[in-house]
Write an enzyme that holds these catalytic residues in place. Structure first.
Site, PDB file in Angstrom:
ATOM      1  N   ASP A  11       4.840 -13.655 -43.122  1.00 24.33           N
ATOM      2  CA  ASP A  11       5.034 -13.484 -44.571  1.00 24.33           C
ATOM      3  C   ASP A  11       6.046 -14.437 -45.220  1.00 24.33           C
ATOM      4  O   ASP A  11       6.876 -14.006 -46.041  1.00 24.33           O
ATOM      5  CB  ASP A  11       5.462 -12.036 -44.861  1.00 24.33           C
ATOM      6  CG  ASP A  11       4.425 -11.010 -44.451  1.00 24.33           C
ATOM      7  OD1 ASP A  11       3.399 -11.392 -43.852  1.00 24.33           O
ATOM      8  OD2 ASP A  11       4.650  -9.811 -44.691  1.00 24.33           O
ATOM      9  N   ASP A  53       1.142 -10.980 -46.913  1.00 24.10           N
ATOM     10  CA  ASP A  53       0.770  -9.861 -47.769  1.00 24.10           C
ATOM     11  C   ASP A  53      -0.280 -10.386 -48.751  1.00 24.10           C
ATOM     12  O   ASP A  53      -0.115 -11.477 -49.314  1.00 24.10           O
ATOM     13  CB  ASP A  53       1.989  -9.353 -48.547  1.00 24.10           C
ATOM     14  CG  ASP A  53       2.794  -8.321 -47.783  1.00 24.10           C
ATOM     15  OD1 ASP A  53       2.470  -8.035 -46.627  1.00 24.10           O
ATOM     16  OD2 ASP A  53       3.770  -7.797 -48.364  1.00 24.10           O
ATOM     17  N   HIS A  55      -2.010  -8.349 -51.409  1.00 27.19           N
ATOM     18  CA  HIS A  55      -2.226  -7.071 -52.071  1.00 27.19           C
ATOM     19  C   HIS A  55      -3.186  -7.174 -53.254  1.00 27.19           C
ATOM     20  O   HIS A  55      -3.210  -8.194 -53.955  1.00 27.19           O
ATOM     21  CB  HIS A  55      -0.898  -6.505 -52.583  1.00 27.19           C
ATOM     22  CG  HIS A  55       0.091  -6.206 -51.512  1.00 27.19           C
ATOM     23  ND1 HIS A  55      -0.174  -5.345 -50.462  1.00 27.19           N
ATOM     24  CD2 HIS A  55       1.368  -6.642 -51.320  1.00 27.19           C
ATOM     25  CE1 HIS A  55       0.889  -5.263 -49.680  1.00 27.19           C
ATOM     26  NE2 HIS A  55       1.831  -6.040 -50.174  1.00 27.19           N
ATOM     27  N   HIS A  72       4.328  -7.517 -55.933  1.00 29.81           N
ATOM     28  CA  HIS A  72       4.570  -8.773 -55.214  1.00 29.81           C
ATOM     29  C   HIS A  72       3.330  -9.167 -54.420  1.00 29.81           C
ATOM     30  O   HIS A  72       2.522  -8.325 -54.064  1.00 29.81           O
ATOM     31  CB  HIS A  72       5.772  -8.632 -54.265  1.00 29.81           C
ATOM     32  CG  HIS A  72       5.529  -7.654 -53.151  1.00 29.81           C
ATOM     33  ND1 HIS A  72       5.699  -6.293 -53.312  1.00 29.81           N
ATOM     34  CD2 HIS A  72       5.096  -7.819 -51.878  1.00 29.81           C
ATOM     35  CE1 HIS A  72       5.399  -5.681 -52.178  1.00 29.81           C
ATOM     36  NE2 HIS A  72       5.021  -6.577 -51.288  1.00 29.81           N
ATOM     37  N   LYS A  97      -2.970  -9.062 -44.807  1.00 29.30           N
ATOM     38  CA  LYS A  97      -2.736  -7.631 -44.639  1.00 29.30           C
ATOM     39  C   LYS A  97      -2.380  -7.001 -45.987  1.00 29.30           C
ATOM     40  O   LYS A  97      -2.100  -7.707 -46.945  1.00 29.30           O
ATOM     41  CB  LYS A  97      -1.629  -7.376 -43.617  1.00 29.30           C
ATOM     42  CG  LYS A  97      -0.283  -7.996 -43.968  1.00 29.30           C
ATOM     43  CD  LYS A  97       0.668  -7.944 -42.787  1.00 29.30           C
ATOM     44  CE  LYS A  97       2.014  -8.565 -43.086  1.00 29.30           C
ATOM     45  NZ  LYS A  97       2.827  -7.846 -44.062  1.00 29.30           N
ATOM     46  N   CYS A 141       8.590  -6.239 -42.262  1.00 34.57           N
ATOM     47  CA  CYS A 141       7.366  -6.791 -41.663  1.00 34.57           C
ATOM     48  C   CYS A 141       7.601  -7.463 -40.315  1.00 34.57           C
ATOM     49  O   CYS A 141       6.756  -7.364 -39.421  1.00 34.57           O
ATOM     50  CB  CYS A 141       6.689  -7.733 -42.651  1.00 34.57           C
ATOM     51  SG  CYS A 141       6.132  -6.853 -44.149  1.00 34.57           S
TER      52      CYS A 141
END
Length: 196
Positions: A11, A53, A55, A72, A97, A141
Site C-alpha cells: 500500500d 487499497d 476501495h 481514501h 484489496k 496493513c
C-alpha cells in the site's frame, strides 16, 4: 541462490503519503529503501508484488458510512495510485484489496490480481516460501499482511527500514512490531544484510 523468495510491497499509495487523505507521517520515506529492494529482487529474477487499497466510493470502511477511516484510496483516483517515486518493476504483480462495499481488507492476503487470483496462490505459483514485506502502515496493513503470511505457512521477513505507522494511539507501531515478531516474523534492518 534459492529461487524461493518474493517481495511484497504494501500500500505505498498517494493517500498514505504526506498530503494524502490518510497520510502516514514520513510515509514517503519508505520509497527510496523499497526501490533498492525492488532493484535487487528484479536483478535476481524474483517476483515482486505490490498491494493496494482499491476501495469503492461507498464502503463501510469509511467513517461517513460507519467505518473508522476518512475516504481514501478510492479506485481510479489519484490518491489510490502508487507513489510516483516508487519504481515498480515492469513485471510487478498488482494485488488489489478492499474492493467490496463491506470489506476492510487490511491484509494483502485479502487481495487478488487482475485475474482474481489471491496472494497466497500467486506466491505458491511462483514457488515462494519466504516473503520480504515492507510498506504502509506498520500497525495496520503491514501487520495484517505479515500475520496472515505466517498463518499461510510462509517465512516472513519484515523490512524494518521500509515501514512507517499510523500510530492512532501512541506506540501502536511498536506494539505491532512486537506482535509480528511474537508470531514468528523476523526482521531485516538494511539491504546490506539481504540474502536471497
Amino acid at each position: 541462490m534459492e529461487k524461493n523468495a518474493a517481495l511484497v510491497i504494501v500500500d505505498v499509495q498517494n493517500d498514505f503519503c504526506p498530503g494524502g487523505a490518510l497520510a502516514v507521517a514520513d510515509g514517503d520515506h519508505v520509497v527510496p529503501a523499497l526501490n533498492r529492494y525492488i532493484e535487487r529482487f528484479a536483478e535476481a529474477g524474483l517476483p515482486i508484488f505490490a498491494t493496494r487499497d482499491w476501495h469503492p466510493p461507498v464502503t463501510t470502511h469509511f467513517k461517513i458510512y460507519g467505518g473508522q477511516w476518512p475516504v481514501h484510496c478510492v479506485r481510479g483516483t489519484f490518491g489510490a495510485e502508487f507513489n510516483v517515486a516508487l519504481k515498480l518493476a515492469g513485471g510487478a504483480v498488482i494485488v488489489s484489496k478492499g474492493m467490496a462495499a463491506d470489506a476492510d481488507s487490511y491484509s494483502g492476503f485479502d487481495g487478488v490480481d487482475s485475474s482474481g487470483i489471491g496472494l497466497t496462490e500467486l506466491l505458491r505459483n511462483y514457488g515462494a516460501t519466504r516473503i520480504f514485506v515492507g510498506g504502509l502502515a506498520t500497525d495496520y496493513c503491514v501487520k495484517q499482511t505479515v500475520l496472515d503470511g505466517l498463518k499461510q505457512g510462509f517465512a516472513v521477513i519484515l523490512l524494518e527500514d521500509c515501514i512507517r505507522g499510523v500510530d492512532l494511539a501512541p506506540a501502536d507501531s511498536q506494539r505491532a512490531l512486537h506482535e509480528m515478531l511474537g508470531a514468528g516474523a523476523t526482521t531485516l534492518h538494511d539491504i546490506a544484510d539481504l540474502v536471497l
